[in-house]
Design a protein around this motif. Sequence first.
Motif, short mmCIF file in Angstrom:
data_model
loop_
_atom_site.label_atom_id
_atom_site.label_comp_id
_atom_site.label_asym_id
_atom_site.label_seq_id
_atom_site.Cartn_x
_atom_site.Cartn_y
_atom_site.Cartn_z
N ASP A 117 0.92 -1.31 -0.12
CA ASP A 117 0.11 0.08 0.02
C ASP A 117 0.74 1.28 0.08
O ASP A 117 0.61 2.32 -0.65
CB ASP A 117 -1.06 -0.02 1.19
CG ASP A 117 -2.11 0.62 0.91
OD1 ASP A 117 -2.72 0.34 -0.25
OD2 ASP A 117 -2.78 1.45 1.22
N GLU A 118 1.84 1.13 0.87
CA GLU A 118 2.77 2.45 0.95
C GLU A 118 3.41 2.86 -0.66
O GLU A 118 3.96 3.97 -0.55
CB GLU A 118 3.98 2.43 1.93
CG GLU A 118 4.99 1.58 1.97
CD GLU A 118 4.61 0.15 2.23
OE1 GLU A 118 3.34 -0.43 2.56
OE2 GLU A 118 5.62 -0.72 2.37
N GLU A 133 11.18 6.96 -5.51
CA GLU A 133 10.38 6.62 -6.67
C GLU A 133 10.49 5.42 -7.17
O GLU A 133 11.52 4.77 -7.27
CB GLU A 133 10.80 7.44 -7.89
CG GLU A 133 10.21 8.99 -7.57
CD GLU A 133 8.70 9.20 -7.49
OE1 GLU A 133 8.17 8.81 -8.56
OE2 GLU A 133 8.28 9.57 -6.43
N ILE A 185 1.83 2.36 -3.57
CA ILE A 185 0.84 2.17 -4.63
C ILE A 185 1.02 3.66 -5.28
O ILE A 185 0.81 3.68 -6.59
CB ILE A 185 -0.54 2.20 -4.05
CG1 ILE A 185 -1.22 0.69 -3.44
CG2 ILE A 185 -1.83 2.65 -5.06
CD1 ILE A 185 -1.57 -0.09 -4.74
N GLU A 186 0.88 4.66 -4.55
CA GLU A 186 1.05 6.01 -5.47
C GLU A 186 2.25 6.22 -6.14
O GLU A 186 2.15 6.33 -7.39
CB GLU A 186 0.98 7.32 -4.33
CG GLU A 186 -0.21 7.25 -3.67
CD GLU A 186 -0.60 8.49 -3.11
OE1 GLU A 186 -0.19 9.42 -3.44
OE2 GLU A 186 -1.97 8.42 -2.60
N ARG A 201 -5.55 0.10 -7.49
CA ARG A 201 -6.21 -1.10 -6.41
C ARG A 201 -7.45 -1.75 -7.13
O ARG A 201 -7.51 -2.70 -6.79
CB ARG A 201 -6.65 -0.01 -5.27
CG ARG A 201 -5.75 0.36 -4.21
CD ARG A 201 -6.10 0.84 -3.27
NE ARG A 201 -5.18 1.69 -2.46
CZ ARG A 201 -4.98 2.91 -2.42
NH1 ARG A 201 -5.54 3.69 -2.96
NH2 ARG A 201 -4.02 3.32 -1.75
N TYR A 219 3.81 3.76 -7.41
CA TYR A 219 3.73 2.55 -8.43
C TYR A 219 2.90 3.11 -9.80
O TYR A 219 3.19 3.05 -10.79
CB TYR A 219 3.34 1.27 -7.91
CG TYR A 219 3.27 -0.06 -8.77
CD1 TYR A 219 4.21 -0.74 -8.63
CD2 TYR A 219 2.14 -0.17 -9.71
CE1 TYR A 219 4.36 -1.79 -9.45
CE2 TYR A 219 2.18 -1.35 -10.39
CZ TYR A 219 3.42 -2.04 -10.21
OH TYR A 219 3.27 -3.38 -11.02
N ALA A 220 1.65 3.91 -9.26
CA ALA A 220 0.69 4.38 -10.36
C ALA A 220 1.59 5.57 -11.01
O ALA A 220 1.34 5.56 -12.42
CB ALA A 220 -0.50 4.93 -9.43
N ARG A 221 2.43 6.28 -10.43
CA ARG A 221 3.23 7.38 -11.54
C ARG A 221 4.03 6.62 -12.34
O ARG A 221 4.14 6.94 -13.62
CB ARG A 221 3.93 8.16 -10.40
CG ARG A 221 3.43 9.21 -9.58
CD ARG A 221 4.28 10.44 -9.04
NE ARG A 221 4.95 9.54 -8.00
CZ ARG A 221 4.75 9.64 -6.85
NH1 ARG A 221 3.43 10.01 -6.45
NH2 ARG A 221 5.29 9.30 -5.75
N ASP A 272 -3.85 5.76 -12.23
CA ASP A 272 -4.08 6.35 -10.80
C ASP A 272 -4.26 5.40 -9.61
O ASP A 272 -4.60 4.28 -10.07
CB ASP A 272 -5.25 7.53 -10.75
CG ASP A 272 -6.44 6.55 -11.00
OD1 ASP A 272 -7.06 6.22 -9.94
OD2 ASP A 272 -7.03 6.63 -12.10
N PRO A 273 -4.07 5.82 -8.36
CA PRO A 273 -3.73 4.69 -7.36
C PRO A 273 -5.16 3.90 -7.09
O PRO A 273 -5.27 2.98 -6.96
CB PRO A 273 -3.44 5.52 -6.20
CG PRO A 273 -2.88 6.80 -6.75
CD PRO A 273 -3.60 7.12 -8.04
N GLN A 274 -6.42 4.61 -7.33
CA GLN A 274 -7.56 3.86 -7.23
C GLN A 274 -7.98 2.88 -8.15
O GLN A 274 -8.29 1.67 -7.93
CB GLN A 274 -8.71 4.83 -6.94
CG GLN A 274 -10.19 4.19 -6.30
CD GLN A 274 -9.69 3.35 -5.06
OE1 GLN A 274 -9.00 3.91 -4.11
NE2 GLN A 274 -10.29 2.16 -4.98
#
Length: 338
Positions: free
Chosen positions: A182-183, A239, A185-186, A214, A188-190, A209-211
């Motif tokens: 989870d930490e 990053e 995810i953002e 998920r 990763y999405a970038r 995007d993170p959502q």
Amino acid sequence: MVREWDPRTASSAEIASLLDTLNAMLAADLPQDPPWQESCLREYLAEVMPGERRISWVAQADPAADGTPGAILGHVHVLLLGNIGVLDALVHPSVRRRGIGRDLVLRAARRVYQEGFESIGVEVVGDTPALGFYESLGFRREYVETRSVLDLSSVDWTELAEMSTGVGTGYHVQFHPGGPPDELIEAYARAKAELRDVEDGELRPSSYDPQRLRDSLDCLHRRGMKPYIVLALHEQTGEVAGLTEVVVPAQHPTRADQYDTIVVQDHRGYGIDRAIKARMLLELRSAEPQLTEVQTWNAQANEAMLKVNAELGYRPDRDWCEYSVDVAELVHRLDKSR
Ligand SMILES: CC(C)(COP(=O)(O)OP(=O)(O)OC[C@H]1O[C@@H](n2cnc3c(N)ncnc32)[C@H](O)[C@@H]1OP(=O)(O)O)[C@@H](O)C(=O)NCCC(=O)NCCS
């Protein structure tokens, strides 16, 4: 008889019959592909991402004299996403060239048209009857990828272990079964937003995007497809500099699917692609001991990635083509030919 069909409420006998037809199709058209198993087939057909819909139809043989329902001889489903309907059709080899495929596609196309979508896309495998079929219906080729398959029994594991450590200093390579933690995810999405080296074609959209990421991981799990991730973390910035994703489907657990591999522009030239893919194979060897092959799809222009895949032992297998057609044109053509 063609009828709308809901995999969530279908009987187990119907699911088993569809599986027989799917495996007969594979034996005829893709004889090197492993047959599918029933495990999670219902979920595979039923589960979708939030905001997406999948509608299915089957072609079923007449019932027997004693009332036993007929076999499922054909199946089509269309996934409605964005402004496109993505189609997937199959007909049992023993009943082909009788117009069943055309009937199934007509049913799906009419619905896609009624729902207000403009075009239909489909993935067509090179060197199979599906090419002639879709071309006869006016579908046009948009894009071609090459599917390559790695036979794990041909891998030199010592060499692979060396490749997995060949990454420049300042990067930390991590393995995450199930998906990114989870930490991350953002970050990763970038990294996923880095479009240029995405291996997938347009019909398999990535999650930027993170959502959405998920949701996409959730959906994979619900469909019985287990994701594995290896990522390279840039230690100085935290990053995600590179990532590679492999999915092991419950439906064919001996052959895994490579999903995205991305190395972010600023971090190219440090051996990340080769190292993360090699690490993935090493990890899968112990995490999924039944695995014998991995398949991947690449744009033919993506020379850098093709080169790394060849070094890892991937062998080109088939063309994998994306076709599309204007829905109104397709419905008109099919109605006219009836
Ligand atoms: C493509 C497919 C659905 C066609 O089903 P079908 O019931 O045989 O198709 P139809 O009988 O409706 O064919 C309609 C028209 O398509 C064209 N067509 C179908 N098969 C063809 C072939 N092998 N070669 C050339 N044209 C073909 C013909 O114009 C045909 O009309 P005709 O028979 O009057 O000449 C079937 O071959 C199939 O299931 N293929 C596998 C699909 C697949 O998913 N493969 C693997 C993906 S992972």
